[in-house]
Design a protein around this motif. Structure first.
Motif, short mmCIF file in Angstrom:
data_model
loop_
_atom_site.label_atom_id
_atom_site.label_comp_id
_atom_site.label_asym_id
_atom_site.label_seq_id
_atom_site.Cartn_x
_atom_site.Cartn_y
_atom_site.Cartn_z
N ASP A 268 39.57 17.30 28.85
CA ASP A 268 39.52 15.76 29.49
C ASP A 268 41.21 15.15 29.23
OD1 ASP A 268 37.06 16.04 29.57
OD2 ASP A 268 36.79 14.94 27.15
N ASN A 269 41.85 17.14 28.80
CA ASN A 269 43.21 16.46 28.91
C ASN A 269 44.31 16.76 29.59
OD1 ASN A 269 42.80 15.03 26.18
ND2 ASN A 269 42.86 17.23 25.24
N LEU A 270 42.75 17.54 31.27
CA LEU A 270 44.50 18.21 32.04
C LEU A 270 44.38 17.52 33.45
CD1 LEU A 270 41.68 21.92 31.72
CD2 LEU A 270 44.47 21.14 30.39
N GLU A 273 46.78 19.57 38.37
CA GLU A 273 46.91 21.16 38.83
C GLU A 273 46.96 22.07 37.96
OE1 GLU A 273 48.25 18.63 38.82
OE2 GLU A 273 48.91 18.03 41.27
N GLN A 274 45.87 21.62 36.49
CA GLN A 274 45.19 22.75 35.40
C GLN A 274 44.61 22.68 35.71
OE1 GLN A 274 47.42 19.64 32.20
NE2 GLN A 274 49.13 20.61 32.22
N VAL A 275 43.56 22.00 36.66
CA VAL A 275 42.31 22.19 36.32
C VAL A 275 41.97 23.13 37.35
CG1 VAL A 275 40.21 21.58 37.23
CG2 VAL A 275 41.08 19.78 35.74
N GLU A 276 42.97 23.29 38.38
CA GLU A 276 42.50 24.14 38.99
C GLU A 276 43.02 25.74 38.74
OE1 GLU A 276 45.28 22.80 42.82
OE2 GLU A 276 43.24 21.59 43.29
N GLU A 277 44.69 25.43 37.75
CA GLU A 277 44.73 27.02 37.29
C GLU A 277 43.67 27.82 36.28
OE1 GLU A 277 48.44 28.45 34.48
OE2 GLU A 277 47.68 26.41 34.78
N CYS A 305 34.36 23.27 34.71
CA CYS A 305 35.14 22.98 35.34
C CYS A 305 35.19 22.69 37.27
CB CYS A 305 35.59 24.49 35.96
SG CYS A 305 37.24 24.88 36.41
N LYS A 306 34.02 23.15 37.44
CA LYS A 306 33.95 22.65 38.90
C LYS A 306 33.44 21.40 39.47
CE LYS A 306 32.70 27.24 41.35
NZ LYS A 306 31.55 28.28 42.41
N ASP A 307 32.83 21.09 37.88
CA ASP A 307 32.31 19.25 38.42
C ASP A 307 33.58 18.51 38.30
OD1 ASP A 307 30.23 16.88 37.78
OD2 ASP A 307 31.02 17.20 36.42
N ARG A 308 34.20 19.15 36.93
CA ARG A 308 35.71 18.15 36.89
C ARG A 308 36.64 18.32 38.38
NH1 ARG A 308 37.61 14.08 33.74
NH2 ARG A 308 40.25 14.53 34.33
N LEU A 309 36.29 19.32 39.51
CA LEU A 309 37.39 19.25 40.46
C LEU A 309 36.92 18.03 41.09
CD1 LEU A 309 38.18 23.52 40.93
CD2 LEU A 309 39.83 20.59 40.37
N ARG A 480 44.76 8.58 18.69
CA ARG A 480 42.94 9.37 18.46
C ARG A 480 42.90 10.14 19.30
NH1 ARG A 480 42.48 3.62 17.10
NH2 ARG A 480 41.43 3.49 18.72
N THR A 481 43.04 10.57 20.69
CA THR A 481 42.44 11.09 21.19
C THR A 481 43.39 12.17 21.61
OG1 THR A 481 42.02 9.64 23.00
CG2 THR A 481 42.02 11.82 23.91
N VAL A 482 44.58 12.38 21.19
CA VAL A 482 45.38 13.70 20.79
C VAL A 482 44.98 14.22 19.49
CG1 VAL A 482 47.91 14.14 20.98
CG2 VAL A 482 47.33 12.65 22.84
N ALA A 483 45.15 13.42 19.04
CA ALA A 483 44.43 13.87 16.94
C ALA A 483 43.47 14.79 17.54
CB ALA A 483 44.82 13.19 16.54
N ALA A 484 42.30 14.00 18.35
CA ALA A 484 40.87 14.47 18.39
C ALA A 484 41.06 15.89 18.88
CB ALA A 484 39.89 14.16 18.39
N SER A 485 41.75 16.25 19.66
CA SER A 485 41.40 17.14 21.17
C SER A 485 42.49 18.22 20.36
CB SER A 485 42.19 16.74 22.33
OG SER A 485 43.74 16.33 21.74
N ARG A 486 42.12 19.09 20.43
CA ARG A 486 42.30 20.72 20.08
C ARG A 486 43.42 20.91 20.74
NH1 ARG A 486 40.50 18.11 16.56
NH2 ARG A 486 38.45 19.36 15.04
#
Length: 669
Positions: A268-270, A273-277, A305-309, A480-486
């Motif tokens: 969710d936070n990528l 380019e980061q998803v392709e990596e 990951c492919k669905d995200r791309l 809140r999104t950033v705090a909830a994500s690890r």
């Protein structure tokens, strides 16, 4: 008287007798001369006859030889004709050639046998060496036994036949042994190739395991040093899929303090380019993994990951808002369903598509693809629950171990205190903090000036305008999104555009740039050479300031001083016309740090010795931000630290200068 008369001769009678005797002598001499002339005449006639006969014989011989030569030529011509006729047969030619070859080989063999020794000169003292051997004693013994010559020859023939058959059997057995040996060698080579292929496959599998362990170790190191990538947290999930009671290392406990979310939420936070990596990293892990559970995990992550791309590409094609609306509709339909429910829904959609009814094929096929993605998420969620349970069990185990250790330390301290006597307990002191802190009053100058919307261009007027409350609500939502994500990815800074040397000089320290130019433009001495070969650092260190500053290598301009060493050996074996090899006598390092943040701390250098290498060492230069460490390989010899000998170590106007020569040893008797 009468006798006397008879014996006496008168002078007249003596003269007659003498005349008769003289005549007789003359006749005899004449007859002798005549005979001599006859003999000479006979000899001449016989000589003439011999010459005539010889001439006649020679003439006859010449005629006979000419006739014979003529006959021979005619015979040879006839024979040549017959031979030419016979030579027309190729088989006869082949037979003749074979016979000739056999004869030549036999002659060559006999010559070779007899060429070394002769009958008069041989080490056997055998005068009959050139003759065929005959066993006379055996023949004599056979004659004594009553054997006839025919029986002895028949016996010799039988013995020769038996020897020939025995030789044939031996040759046949030898050929069989050679065939067996060849087959055995081929079988051994085949078995060796099989063993090598098995060993190679084992090595390849071990290489894959080694690469996988290296990837996991790198992931643990990046997590420990606070520079982890997205795939590192996914690898951390797999680390606790199975509990290993024997693993008690510190590396096994790395990452227990990190709270892990579902693996698919990391996307969710990528950005793109980061998803392709992450996609490439997942493919690398899939090629290295051997465990079925781990392969299933990476396969499901690959689906997500492919669905995200695909979603990112569809958003670029359809628009972000339209793609988000479709995603929300599908998420509302499929969220909250278990794996079995998703499988049942998948079968229903497949039956609908194969029923032949008039349906929206594009919609249902897109929904079918999304069901596959949500099934993968369901598998990942169930696996994540196992990971969470195992991590909790690992944490409890570590807490129990720490509690037992603390209890043992406490008991040891109590026992020590009891043995030493009572210890006075100091009274606690309470410090009161002020309830109110100083707050600076608000001033309007702290806020930016208002912008008149009428003065903005048309493009900027079409931008959406948010109120203060709307902006604050959007900001709190992002927080809140950033705090909830690890996992929060590090923002990639844009690469600075390459500037020419003039632009760099304008932004850097001008004095340091002038020093660099002066050092680069200075001509080399006769015994100096450029030395700009940088050495790679085996274990590069991580910097705490790399999040704030971009690390970069400093510029440098170095020289090496070479020359001749005229020691006793070189003076003996060399001269000025034929000098000895040059050796390194010193170095001049000029490392430039014009943009050093803290200029009060000068850069440092140190010598790093490598085990097993006594010839060279590493000279490591270190400075503060934003410069990385840099190293050069130099000769391992003792330095000359006297300034009179050319030693220099200074840091002035952003340039670190380190000049030194090696110590020269002089021996005296």
């Amino acid at each position: 008287m009468g006798r006397h008369s008879s014996h006496s001769i008168s002078p007249h009678r003596r003269s007659n007798r003498d005349r008769v005797r003289e005549g007789t002598d003359r006749d005899r001499e004449s007859r002798t001369e005549y005979r001599e002339e006859d003999r000479k005449r006979y000899r001449s006639r016989s000589r003439d006859r011999d010459e005539v006969k010889k001439d006649y014989t020679s003439s006859r011989r010449d005629k006979d030889s000419s006739k014979h030569n003529e006959r021979d030529r005619s015979f040879s011509r006839d024979r040549d004709k017959k031979r030419r006729k016979r030579d027309k047969s190729e088989e006869r030619k082949a037979r003749k050639a074979e016979k000739k070859r056999i004869k030549e080989e036999e002659e060559a063999r006999q010559i070779a046998e007899l060429s070394v020794y002769s009958a008069t000169d041989n080490p056997f003292h055998d005068v009959n060496l050139g003759q065929q051997f005959r066993w006379h004693k055996k023949n004599e013994k056979e004659r004594k036994q009553g054997l006839s010559l025919a029986e002895a020859q028949r016996k010799d023939a039988i013995r020769k036949q038996e020897a020939k058959e025995e030789l044939e059997r031996l040759n046949k057995r030898r050929a069989e042994r050679e065939v067996e040996q060849r087959l055995r060698e081929e079988e051994e080579m085949r078995m060796q190739r099989l063993q090598e292929s098995a060993q190679m496959s084992d090595w390849l599998s071990k290489e894959g395991d080694f690469q996988l362990e290296q990837e996991r170790s790198r992931a643990a190191i990046r997590i420990k040093e606070k520079r982890a990538k997205a795939v590192d947290f996914l690898a951390l999930n797999l680390k606790y899929v199975t509990l290993d009671d024997d693993s008690e290392d510190e590396e096994e406990d790395a990452g227990l303090e990190i709270d892990l979310d579902e693996p698919y939420n990391i996307l969710d936070n990528l950005n793109n380019e980061q998803v392709e990596e992450l996609h490439d990293d997942i493919e690398r892990y899939m090629t290295l993994e051997q465990n079925d559970t781990n392969i299933n995990f990476w396969t499901n992550m690959m689906v997500v990951c492919k669905d995200r791309l695909d979603s990112i590409k569809s958003g670029q094609r359809m628009g972000i808002e339209a793609a988000k609306v479709v995603e929300n509709d599908i998420a509302a339909l499929l969220s909250g369903k278990t794996y079995n429910e998703l499988a049942s829904l998948q079968r229903q959609i497949q039956n609908k598509l194969t029923s032949g009814e008039p349906v929206d094929t594009d919609y249902w096929e897109a929904l079918l693809k999304k069901i596959l993605v949500w099934k993968a998420k369901a598998n990942l969620k169930s696996l994540h629950e196992v990971v969470v349970r195992n991590r909790l069990e690992q944490l409890r185990k570590r807490q129990r171990d720490e509690a037992l250790l603390a209890q043992e330390e406490l008991l040891a301290g109590v026992a020590k205190t009891a043995s030493s006597g009572p210890v006075p307990i100091p009274e606690p002191t309470v410090t009161l903090e002020p309830e109110t802190a100083l707050i600076e009053p608000y001033d309007r100058s702290m806020s930016p000036t208002l912008i008149d919307i009428t003065k903005l261009p048309t493009e900027e007027r079409q931008i959406d305008i948010f109120t203060v409350d709307e902006d604050r609500r959007a900001l709190m939502k992002l927080r809140r999104t950033v705090a909830a994500s690890r996992f929060v990815p590090k923002l990639t800074q844009p690469e600075p555009e390459t500037q020419d040397e003039e632009a760099i000089a304008s932004g850097a320290d001008m004095a340091s740039e002038a020093l660099y130019r002066a050092e680069a433009e200075r001509e080399l001495d006769e015994e100096e050479e450029l030395f700009n070969m940088e050495e790679n650092i085996a274990n590069p260190t991580s910097y705490n300031w790399e999040d704030k500053y971009r690390p970069r290598k400093p510029r440098y301009f170095n020289r090496v001083h070479t020359g001749y060493e005229w020691n006793k050996y070189n003076q003996t074996h060399y001269d000025t016309d034929n000098p000895p090899p040059k050796v390194v006598q010193g170095y001049k390092f000029n490392v430039f740090y014009p943009d050093l943040i803290d200029k009060s701390k000068a850069p440092t250098y140190k010598i790093v010795k490598e085990p097993g290498n006594d010839e060279t060492v590493l000279l490591l230069f270190s400075a503060g931000p934003p410069y990385e460490d840099i190293a050069f390989r130099i000769v391992n010899r003792e330095w000359e630290f006297s300034h009179k000998r050319g030693f220099r170590s200074s840091f002035d106007r952003g340039c670190l200068s380190l000049w030194f020569n090696f110590r020269r040893n002089f021996y005296r008797k």
